[in-house]
Design an enzyme around this catalytic site. Sequence first.
Site, PDB file in Angstrom:
ATOM      1  N   HIS A   1      85.331 110.294 -81.469  1.00 50.18           N
ATOM      2  CA  HIS A   1      84.042 109.642 -81.206  1.00 50.18           C
ATOM      3  C   HIS A   1      83.601 109.739 -79.745  1.00 50.18           C
ATOM      4  O   HIS A   1      82.421 109.782 -79.455  1.00 50.18           O
ATOM      5  CB  HIS A   1      84.060 108.168 -81.663  1.00 50.18           C
ATOM      6  N   ASP A   2      84.567 109.780 -78.822  1.00 53.18           N
ATOM      7  CA  ASP A   2      84.206 109.822 -77.405  1.00 53.18           C
ATOM      8  C   ASP A   2      84.327 111.217 -76.807  1.00 53.18           C
ATOM      9  O   ASP A   2      84.423 111.362 -75.584  1.00 53.18           O
ATOM     10  CB  ASP A   2      85.082 108.830 -76.615  1.00 53.18           C
TER      11      ASP A   2
ATOM     12  N   LYS B   1      82.627 112.407 -73.631  1.00 52.96           N
ATOM     13  CA  LYS B   1      83.048 112.014 -72.274  1.00 52.96           C
ATOM     14  C   LYS B   1      83.775 113.133 -71.557  1.00 52.96           C
ATOM     15  O   LYS B   1      84.096 113.017 -70.376  1.00 52.96           O
ATOM     16  CB  LYS B   1      83.932 110.757 -72.337  1.00 52.96           C
TER      17      LYS B   1
ATOM     18  N   HIS C   1      76.808 109.664 -73.635  1.00 54.30           N
ATOM     19  CA  HIS C   1      77.992 110.328 -74.202  1.00 54.30           C
ATOM     20  C   HIS C   1      77.978 110.432 -75.734  1.00 54.30           C
ATOM     21  O   HIS C   1      78.491 111.413 -76.268  1.00 54.30           O
ATOM     22  CB  HIS C   1      79.307 109.717 -73.664  1.00 54.30           C
TER      23      HIS C   1
ATOM     24  N   HIS D   1      77.801 105.511 -82.570  1.00 59.94           N
ATOM     25  CA  HIS D   1      78.915 104.554 -82.531  1.00 59.94           C
ATOM     26  C   HIS D   1      78.744 103.431 -81.506  1.00 59.94           C
ATOM     27  O   HIS D   1      79.554 102.514 -81.453  1.00 59.94           O
ATOM     28  CB  HIS D   1      80.272 105.276 -82.369  1.00 59.94           C
ATOM     29  N   HIS D   2      77.669 103.485 -80.693  1.00 65.62           N
ATOM     30  CA  HIS D   2      77.376 102.354 -79.792  1.00 65.62           C
ATOM     31  C   HIS D   2      76.087 101.637 -80.178  1.00 65.62           C
ATOM     32  O   HIS D   2      75.545 100.866 -79.386  1.00 65.62           O
ATOM     33  CB  HIS D   2      77.292 102.822 -78.334  1.00 65.62           C
TER      34      HIS D   2
ATOM     35  N   ASP E   1      86.555 100.117 -82.539  1.00 67.72           N
ATOM     36  CA  ASP E   1      86.588 100.396 -81.098  1.00 67.72           C
ATOM     37  C   ASP E   1      86.653  99.080 -80.295  1.00 67.72           C
ATOM     38  O   ASP E   1      87.451  98.931 -79.364  1.00 67.72           O
ATOM     39  CB  ASP E   1      85.306 101.172 -80.750  1.00 67.72           C
TER      40      ASP E   1
HETATM   41 FE   LIG Z   1      81.939 105.637 -76.906  1.00 70.28          FE
HETATM   42 FE   LIG Z   2      86.456 104.333 -77.844  1.00 71.12          FE
END
Ligand SMILES: [Fe+2]
Ligand SMILES: [Fe+2]
Length: 248
Positions: free
Chosen positions: A95-96, A99, A125, A150-151, A179
């Site tokens: 998911h990240d 980054k 991101h 996801h945010h 998360d």
């Molecule tokens: Fe994230």
């Molecule tokens: Fe995370």
Amino acid sequence: MPNSEAGQGTRTAVIAMASAGLVGLAWMVEASARQNRTRMMHRRMVELALNALSAGDPVTARHSRRVADLSYALGQACRMARRDLPTLRVAALLHDMGKIDDRFFHIVHSRKRLSKKERSEIKSHPHESAHILAPLEPEHPGIRAIVSSHHECWNGSGYPCGLKGDEIPLGARIIALADAFDAMTQPRKYRDAMPLDEALEELRNGAGSQFDPGLVELVHTPAVRERWDDVAQRDLFAERNAVSGVTE
Ligand SMILES: [Fe+2]
Ligand SMILES: [Fe+2]
């Protein structure tokens, strides 16, 4: 037709059918072996991507695996379609991924409180994650939408698009919960890991604003709660060492 000729004809037909059956079976075995090889190759590619994301950073690797396991458990509990579970798992693992972009390096590794500009920069991101994972879309339909959301928050106050409620893909709502739970239940430099009950209560406080309230209630059911507790406990020794500077 004499009896012996009729018997011969029947035997020939049986042999022909048996041969056709065997050829079909061999084809199916070969096709399933090919499918297994493809699946295995795909799994290795996902592991490779995770290694790239967390190179020299075992904390991120462990976080990603825990979020994947928490998400999978919740996905099963909410009766997500079986074919969507592998996509949820891969999306949670990576998911990240966004980054990894050079622009975020100093922000991700900053030991200081982030400035307003840095906080707004890092908000892109999820889009980067979606862009990087785009080649997985044929194998995992919907993975871009999941990682790019996801945010997002249940009440529309999240980022990057301010999606609301069911507009947010189910996989993204699950990963958001997993998360947040992982962030609370692992130690940080300035505090120890939060106890399970406190973390679950925090999730309940965010139900309806940050999180999907139905999913929050599912996390409180004994089956999910027990699996989430196991995941929260499993790396505590390594994580406490990591925050106190013990190298791995
Ligand atoms: Fe994230
Ligand atoms: Fe995370």
